[in-house]
Design an enzyme around this catalytic site. Structure first.
Site, short mmCIF file in Angstrom:
data_model
loop_
_atom_site.label_atom_id
_atom_site.label_comp_id
_atom_site.label_asym_id
_atom_site.label_seq_id
_atom_site.Cartn_x
_atom_site.Cartn_y
_atom_site.Cartn_z
N ASP A 1 -4.69 -0.94 -10.53
CA ASP A 1 -6.05 -1.47 -10.62
C ASP A 1 -6.31 -2.14 -11.96
O ASP A 1 -6.85 -3.24 -12.04
CB ASP A 1 -7.06 -0.34 -10.41
CG ASP A 1 -6.86 0.34 -9.07
OD1 ASP A 1 -6.13 -0.23 -8.23
OD2 ASP A 1 -7.41 1.43 -8.86
N TYR B 1 -3.37 12.20 1.22
CA TYR B 1 -2.69 11.49 0.13
C TYR B 1 -1.58 12.37 -0.43
O TYR B 1 -0.43 11.92 -0.58
CB TYR B 1 -3.71 11.15 -0.95
CG TYR B 1 -3.16 10.41 -2.14
CD1 TYR B 1 -2.94 9.04 -2.10
CD2 TYR B 1 -2.86 11.09 -3.32
CE1 TYR B 1 -2.44 8.36 -3.20
CE2 TYR B 1 -2.36 10.42 -4.42
CZ TYR B 1 -2.15 9.06 -4.36
OH TYR B 1 -1.66 8.40 -5.45
N ASP C 1 2.99 2.05 -4.84
CA ASP C 1 2.93 2.18 -6.31
C ASP C 1 3.63 3.45 -6.79
O ASP C 1 4.47 3.40 -7.68
CB ASP C 1 1.48 2.11 -6.82
CG ASP C 1 0.53 3.11 -6.17
OD1 ASP C 1 0.92 3.74 -5.15
OD2 ASP C 1 -0.59 3.26 -6.67
N GLY D 1 -17.06 2.68 -4.92
CA GLY D 1 -16.54 3.46 -3.81
C GLY D 1 -16.12 2.64 -2.60
O GLY D 1 -15.88 3.17 -1.53
N GLU E 1 0.84 -1.20 0.00
CA GLU E 1 0.00 0.00 0.00
C GLU E 1 0.87 1.25 0.00
O GLU E 1 1.83 1.34 0.77
CB GLU E 1 -0.89 -0.03 1.26
CG GLU E 1 -2.29 0.45 1.02
CD GLU E 1 -3.07 -0.48 0.08
OE1 GLU E 1 -3.30 -0.07 -1.08
OE2 GLU E 1 -3.45 -1.57 0.51
P1 ADP Z 1 -14.02 2.96 -7.16
O1 ADP Z 1 -13.03 2.87 -6.05
O2 ADP Z 1 -15.16 2.02 -6.95
O3 ADP Z 1 -13.40 2.81 -8.50
P2 ADP Z 1 -14.55 5.56 -8.20
O4 ADP Z 1 -15.03 6.81 -7.56
O5 ADP Z 1 -13.27 5.57 -8.92
O6 ADP Z 1 -14.61 4.43 -7.08
O7 ADP Z 1 -15.63 5.08 -9.25
C1 ADP Z 1 -16.99 5.03 -8.88
C2 ADP Z 1 -17.82 5.60 -10.02
O8 ADP Z 1 -17.94 4.61 -11.05
C3 ADP Z 1 -19.22 5.93 -9.61
O9 ADP Z 1 -19.29 7.25 -9.14
C4 ADP Z 1 -19.98 5.74 -10.92
O10 ADP Z 1 -19.86 6.87 -11.75
C5 ADP Z 1 -19.26 4.61 -11.59
N1 ADP Z 1 -19.81 3.27 -11.31
C6 ADP Z 1 -19.09 2.14 -11.30
N2 ADP Z 1 -19.85 1.05 -11.06
C7 ADP Z 1 -21.09 1.50 -10.88
C8 ADP Z 1 -22.33 0.87 -10.57
N3 ADP Z 1 -22.45 -0.46 -10.43
N4 ADP Z 1 -23.41 1.67 -10.42
C9 ADP Z 1 -23.31 2.99 -10.59
N5 ADP Z 1 -22.17 3.64 -10.91
C10 ADP Z 1 -21.07 2.92 -11.05
#
Ligand code: ADP
Ligand code: MG
Length: 395
Positions: free
Chosen positions: A185, A237, A49, A135, A46
């Site tokens: 990722d 961060y 990277d 998220g 962690e």
């Molecule tokens: P993560 O860590 O999950 O990648 P991010 O903020 O980078 O978090 O990405 C999340 C975003 O991806 C959400 O705000 C949405 O726009 C999109 N997203 C991804 N999967 C979904 C889902 N199953 N339903 C709705 N939005 C999604």
């Protein structure tokens, strides 16, 4: 501090034929194919990277899926099984960083990044479905991008290898979406394999699959999403990155990757106390990744618990990116049978992982839920993930 509200979609993703049917209903003809790509969990490594060090993520059994058809014009039509945006239409010529909204910025970012590379991406119809919780630190955004780039790589005949697809999705996230993410990722999502973790060198992007089979070892990997994101996460961060850069500069190396544990004594004499502890986390964490890889190839996953524990202690005490909810999740999991546990992801909230004997998993789940309730914390979301296949075509 804020608490995220959305529940994880625990439902299985639509079967490929259901997605095909839905596509036909919405767009009026069959897709050219269906592709999927998984989210990921970082097992260990962690904040290594961006120090050009080592990480050890694995692809999980939660995927984003896209049904895609090539169009004869320069229009892109996008629809998802979630979200309330309805059908979104964009023209290829109008794609600009920052212009797309919501989930559509991920597929459009990939289209844009490929076109920036000179690949002639045609107009498209695209339907997206995903059961990667968003998220929760499982990289739902890269799951989308990797499913889309797998589809477009094949449909355009571009023939990009994993390394170029990694760089193109990074370009999409960094320059189109505007998220300063690295290569971990999408490397896990594109290169992952069932029963394997992806040992990745973030300096030169070389990757090697390492056996990581939890089930034969009688283990499960629990993800405990605290559903907490602290407002100082971004500043934290940036300041950690700055400390790492300062440490490398004073130590006279290109990146902290170039130090090993035998250099720490010298570092303690040259660095201020805080910078030293930040450096010590990165240097020892890189070493823990290497040790984990060795143990997984030899004694198996049952032997890596102490390294997960040490990783958490290092992030809590030296890098100072944990929080009370993550510490409680980790401590409670361990006290109730987990053989190792650590926070995973950037820190200041998000999720912890707990490597747990199958028989103890219900006890760990209950104990963590109760501990959170007793502490007055919002209820965590707890679920299992297993090391699964990377991106592929499924129909
Ligand atoms: P993560 O860590 O999950 O990648 P991010 O903020 O980078 O978090 O990405 C999340 C975003 O991806 C959400 O705000 C949405 O726009 C999109 N997203 C991804 N999967 C979904 C889902 N199953 N339903 C709705 N939005 C999604
Ligand atoms: Mg993301």
């Amino acid at each position: 501090m804020s608490t995220r509200n959305q529940d994880h979609n625990q439902a299985a993703p639509a079967a490929p034929q259901d997605l095909v049917r839905r596509f036909e209903q919405e767009f009026g003809s069959a897709p050219d194919g269906v592709w999927q790509a998984p989210g990921r969990v970082n097992l260990i490594g962690e904040h290594t990277d961006y120090n050009e060090g080592f990480v050890l993520p694995f692809a999980i059994d939660r995927t984003a899926r896209v049904a895609v058809a090539v169009r004869q014009d320069a229009t892109v039509r996008l629809l998802s099984t979630f979200g309330d945006q309805g059908m979104v239409t964009a023209s290829l010529e109008s794609l600009r960083p920052g212009a797309a909204k919501g989930w559509t910025k991920y597929p459009l970012g990939v289209v844009w990044a490929l076109r920036e590379r000179g690949i002639d991406v045609p107009g498209l119809d695209l339907l997206l479905d995903s059961d990667v919780p968003l998220g929760a630190g499982l990289s739902s955004s890269h799951a989308i991008e990797c499913a889309v780039i797998s589809a477009l790589n094949e449909l355009t005949g571009a023939g990009l290898g994993a390394e170029d697809m990694v760089l193109a999705t990074q370009r999409a996230e960094n320059d189109f979406v505007g998220a300063p993410t690295g290569i971990m990722d999408q490397s896990a999502s594109l290169r992952g394999s069932k029963g394997r973790a992806v040992f990745l060198d973030c300096r030169d992007q070389t990757a090697r699959l390492v056996p990581f089979e939890t089930e034969p070892a009688g283990l499960v990997l629990l993800v405990i999403d605290t559903k907490v994101s602290h407002s100082h996460a971004d500043g934290g961060y940036a300041s950690r990155r700055a400390s790492c850069e300062l440490g490398a500069e004073i130590m006279g190396v290109k990146a902290l990757r170039d130090l090993d544990v035998t250099d720490l004594e010298e570092a303690s004499g040259l660095l201020d106390e805080i910078t030293f502890r930040r450096v010590r986390h990165v240097v020892t964490e890189n070493d823990r990744v290497l040790q984990t890889v060795e143990l997984l190839a030899g004694r198996g996953p049952g032997a890596i618990g102490p390294l997960l524990d040490a990783s958490h202690a290092s992030m809590r005490d030296d890098f100072e990116i944990s929080c009370p909810e993550l510490d409680l999740a980790v401590d409670t999991a361990r006290a109730n049978g987990a053989i190792g546990a650590r926070m995973t992801g950037g820190g200041f909230g998000g999720a912890a992982i707990a490597l747990t004997p199958v028989d103890s998993a219900p006890t760990v789940r209950d104990a963590v839920a109760k501990a959170f309730a007793d502490a007055g914390f919002a209820a965590p979301e707890i679920f299992t993930v297993s090391p699964a296949a990377g991106a592929m075509r499924i129909a």
